[in-house]
Design a protein around this motif. Sequence first.
Motif, PDB file in Angstrom:
ATOM      1  N   MET A 198       7.436   0.173  -4.869  1.00 25.19           N
ATOM      2  CA  MET A 198       6.055   0.105  -4.405  1.00 25.19           C
ATOM      3  C   MET A 198       5.482  -1.245  -4.791  1.00 25.19           C
ATOM      4  O   MET A 198       5.953  -1.888  -5.722  1.00 25.19           O
ATOM      5  CB  MET A 198       5.205   1.199  -5.051  1.00 25.19           C
ATOM      6  N   SER A 199       4.464  -1.643  -4.081  1.00 24.69           N
ATOM      7  CA  SER A 199       3.723  -2.835  -4.456  1.00 24.69           C
ATOM      8  C   SER A 199       2.248  -2.506  -4.329  1.00 24.69           C
ATOM      9  O   SER A 199       1.876  -1.468  -3.801  1.00 24.69           O
ATOM     10  CB  SER A 199       4.100  -4.010  -3.553  1.00 24.69           C
ATOM     11  N   GLY A 200       1.429  -3.383  -4.827  1.00 24.04           N
ATOM     12  CA  GLY A 200      -0.007  -3.142  -4.756  1.00 24.04           C
ATOM     13  C   GLY A 200      -0.527  -2.718  -6.109  1.00 24.04           C
ATOM     14  O   GLY A 200       0.104  -2.910  -7.138  1.00 24.04           O
ATOM     15  N   SER A 201      -1.686  -2.130  -6.098  1.00 23.51           N
ATOM     16  CA  SER A 201      -2.312  -1.749  -7.352  1.00 23.51           C
ATOM     17  C   SER A 201      -3.142  -0.486  -7.158  1.00 23.51           C
ATOM     18  O   SER A 201      -3.426  -0.084  -6.040  1.00 23.51           O
ATOM     19  CB  SER A 201      -3.207  -2.878  -7.863  1.00 23.51           C
ATOM     20  N   GLU A 213       4.372  -3.825   8.135  1.00 16.31           N
ATOM     21  CA  GLU A 213       3.980  -3.253   6.855  1.00 16.31           C
ATOM     22  C   GLU A 213       2.979  -2.136   7.057  1.00 16.31           C
ATOM     23  O   GLU A 213       2.162  -2.175   7.972  1.00 16.31           O
ATOM     24  CB  GLU A 213       3.372  -4.332   5.968  1.00 16.31           C
ATOM     25  N   LEU A 214       3.062  -1.137   6.209  1.00 17.03           N
ATOM     26  CA  LEU A 214       2.107  -0.039   6.224  1.00 17.03           C
ATOM     27  C   LEU A 214       1.187  -0.194   5.036  1.00 17.03           C
ATOM     28  O   LEU A 214       1.599  -0.645   3.972  1.00 17.03           O
ATOM     29  CB  LEU A 214       2.823   1.305   6.131  1.00 17.03           C
ATOM     30  N   MET A 215      -0.059   0.193   5.215  1.00 18.08           N
ATOM     31  CA  MET A 215      -1.013   0.163   4.112  1.00 18.08           C
ATOM     32  C   MET A 215      -1.536   1.574   3.928  1.00 18.08           C
ATOM     33  O   MET A 215      -1.707   2.315   4.898  1.00 18.08           O
ATOM     34  CB  MET A 215      -2.151  -0.790   4.420  1.00 18.08           C
ATOM     35  N   LEU A 216      -1.789   1.927   2.688  1.00 19.99           N
ATOM     36  CA  LEU A 216      -2.277   3.261   2.376  1.00 19.99           C
ATOM     37  C   LEU A 216      -3.472   3.146   1.454  1.00 19.99           C
ATOM     38  O   LEU A 216      -3.439   2.411   0.469  1.00 19.99           O
ATOM     39  CB  LEU A 216      -1.182   4.084   1.694  1.00 19.99           C
ATOM     40  N   SER A 217      -4.498   3.865   1.787  1.00 22.79           N
ATOM     41  CA  SER A 217      -5.672   3.952   0.937  1.00 22.79           C
ATOM     42  C   SER A 217      -6.002   5.432   0.807  1.00 22.79           C
ATOM     43  O   SER A 217      -5.995   6.160   1.801  1.00 22.79           O
ATOM     44  CB  SER A 217      -6.834   3.204   1.581  1.00 22.79           C
TER      45      SER A 217
END
Length: 76
Positions: free
Chosen positions: A66-69, A4-8
């Motif tokens: 997409m997922s997350g918030s 999984e990739l995470m983006l901030s």
Amino acid sequence: AGAELMLSLNADAFGDRVIDWGRILGEIAHHVARSAKMQGHMNEHEALQAVREGFDATLRMAQPTMSGSVRGRINH
């Protein structure tokens, strides 16, 4: 694959200069292409074409998956 990739990001980094996000995405595409070349997956031109195809296909989607918030601005 499978990782999984995470983006901030700071969505307000450029204010109303949204065009600068395009510049950043272009720079990222070049980094990805060079990495693909260094890993022996394909040459840089082919990798840029592949990135562009994926980018264009995603932009054509009505709503990308997409997922997350999205959080409000955080001040430190």
